[in-house]
Scaffold this motif. Sequence first.
Motif, short mmCIF file in Angstrom:
data_model
loop_
_atom_site.label_atom_id
_atom_site.label_comp_id
_atom_site.label_asym_id
_atom_site.label_seq_id
_atom_site.Cartn_x
_atom_site.Cartn_y
_atom_site.Cartn_z
N CYS A 90 -2.88 33.42 -6.25
CA CYS A 90 -1.79 34.27 -6.75
C CYS A 90 -0.49 33.64 -6.27
CB CYS A 90 -1.92 35.70 -6.25
SG CYS A 90 -0.62 36.78 -6.89
N GLU A 91 0.43 33.44 -7.21
CA GLU A 91 1.68 32.75 -6.88
C GLU A 91 2.87 33.71 -6.83
OE1 GLU A 91 0.76 28.31 -8.61
OE2 GLU A 91 0.94 29.95 -10.08
N ASP A 92 2.59 35.00 -6.67
CA ASP A 92 3.67 36.00 -6.60
C ASP A 92 4.66 35.71 -5.48
OD1 ASP A 92 2.29 37.21 -8.64
OD2 ASP A 92 1.97 39.11 -7.60
N ASP A 93 4.16 35.27 -4.34
CA ASP A 93 5.04 35.01 -3.20
C ASP A 93 5.86 33.74 -3.36
OD1 ASP A 93 4.16 37.29 -1.94
OD2 ASP A 93 2.65 36.27 -0.73
N VAL A 94 5.48 32.91 -4.32
CA VAL A 94 6.15 31.62 -4.50
C VAL A 94 7.13 31.66 -5.67
CG1 VAL A 94 5.79 29.15 -4.86
CG2 VAL A 94 4.05 30.50 -3.65
N LEU A 95 6.72 32.31 -6.75
CA LEU A 95 7.49 32.29 -8.00
C LEU A 95 8.12 33.65 -8.24
CD1 LEU A 95 4.85 30.33 -10.12
CD2 LEU A 95 6.79 29.39 -8.86
N MET A 96 9.15 33.98 -7.47
CA MET A 96 9.73 35.32 -7.49
C MET A 96 10.63 35.59 -8.69
SD MET A 96 8.89 37.24 -4.85
CE MET A 96 10.28 38.34 -4.74
N THR A 97 11.18 34.53 -9.30
CA THR A 97 12.20 34.70 -10.33
C THR A 97 11.80 34.05 -11.64
OG1 THR A 97 13.39 32.66 -9.83
CG2 THR A 97 13.93 34.60 -8.48
N ALA A 98 12.46 34.45 -12.72
CA ALA A 98 12.20 33.83 -14.02
C ALA A 98 12.49 32.33 -14.00
CB ALA A 98 13.01 34.54 -15.10
N PRO A 99 13.62 31.88 -13.41
CA PRO A 99 13.84 30.42 -13.34
C PRO A 99 12.75 29.70 -12.57
CG PRO A 99 15.87 31.58 -12.89
CD PRO A 99 14.80 32.62 -12.92
N ALA A 100 12.25 30.30 -11.48
CA ALA A 100 11.20 29.65 -10.70
C ALA A 100 9.91 29.54 -11.51
CB ALA A 100 10.95 30.43 -9.41
N MET A 101 9.53 30.62 -12.20
CA MET A 101 8.32 30.57 -13.03
C MET A 101 8.45 29.54 -14.13
SD MET A 101 7.11 34.58 -13.37
CE MET A 101 8.70 35.41 -13.21
#
Length: 302
Positions: A68-79
């Motif tokens: 799960c990458e919730d803790d890594v990809l917090m924002t739309a730009p990051a995703m």
Amino acid sequence: MKDVLNFYLQTSVYTNYEPYQQYFESLTNDIDQLAVLVKDQIIHRSELRQGCLNHNNFSSFPWHRYRCEDDVLMTAPAMTAELFRLNSDGFGNRLLEEKIVVTCRYISVLMASILKAKGIPSRCRAGFSKRNLKRTSAGDHWIVEYWNFTEKRWIRIDVSRIHQVDYYNLFDIPDGIFITAAESWLDVRTTPNHLKDYRRGKKQTLAILAQALFHDFHALMNDEISYRFSPPFISSEEKVESLKEEDLKHLDNLAMLMLHPDDNLTKLKEIFETNIEYRIINSPLVKDEDHLETEEKVKKWS
């Protein structure tokens, strides 16, 4: 209504589309097709787990990737950046290992960001959702609302469950499926034994309702905080259980305003901008003692 719609064109640190504005604008303008496209870039963590347990095609997902990458990809730009890193062709048909693994809050943030880039007012909503109308139990969930200019109404769309649920229209969620956090909170405050109807995982406590209320409040303020964030005074089950009736009534009043956010947007914004207890946020790394500007409040929260 114009001021409301203009407000929901604004972005946050989470929905900021500027790094990818031109790309987002180039994506299909058919919102249903766009939702399918966004979903096809993403694996929900529950899908991945069930897929691996059942030894289907998900079992080929790289062992070294986060489950799960919730803790890594917090924002739309990051995703979006990570999607481009995994496949430079952008959004499209992807191999399993080229998808990101995030949950409903994150999918909703990405979808809302793209809609805002296209000039479509949108907002994330946190609450509880049933799989179908026959079920009484509702699990914590996030969706997106966007404004349909032709029909002059908000339409609710559930991007994360596309390909998973076929009991109802995911592209225009019918009444009775998604229950906003405010509705859930007031339901249980009025009828306490209804607490059994709401859950986060296996938890069925007043704390999950209080925290969901603030997730939705912040989302309505264009501040789509993670489900792992919450105001200090409700950051644990013990704190919620120790709230005085006066505190609970304040939350009731907030929930009442949130039942009709368009009509009460000015009041909600005033609360958001002035109420320290509701605005200061704890996260996995930020605790009560870190809020030095509210040192007197810390004693109360702790």
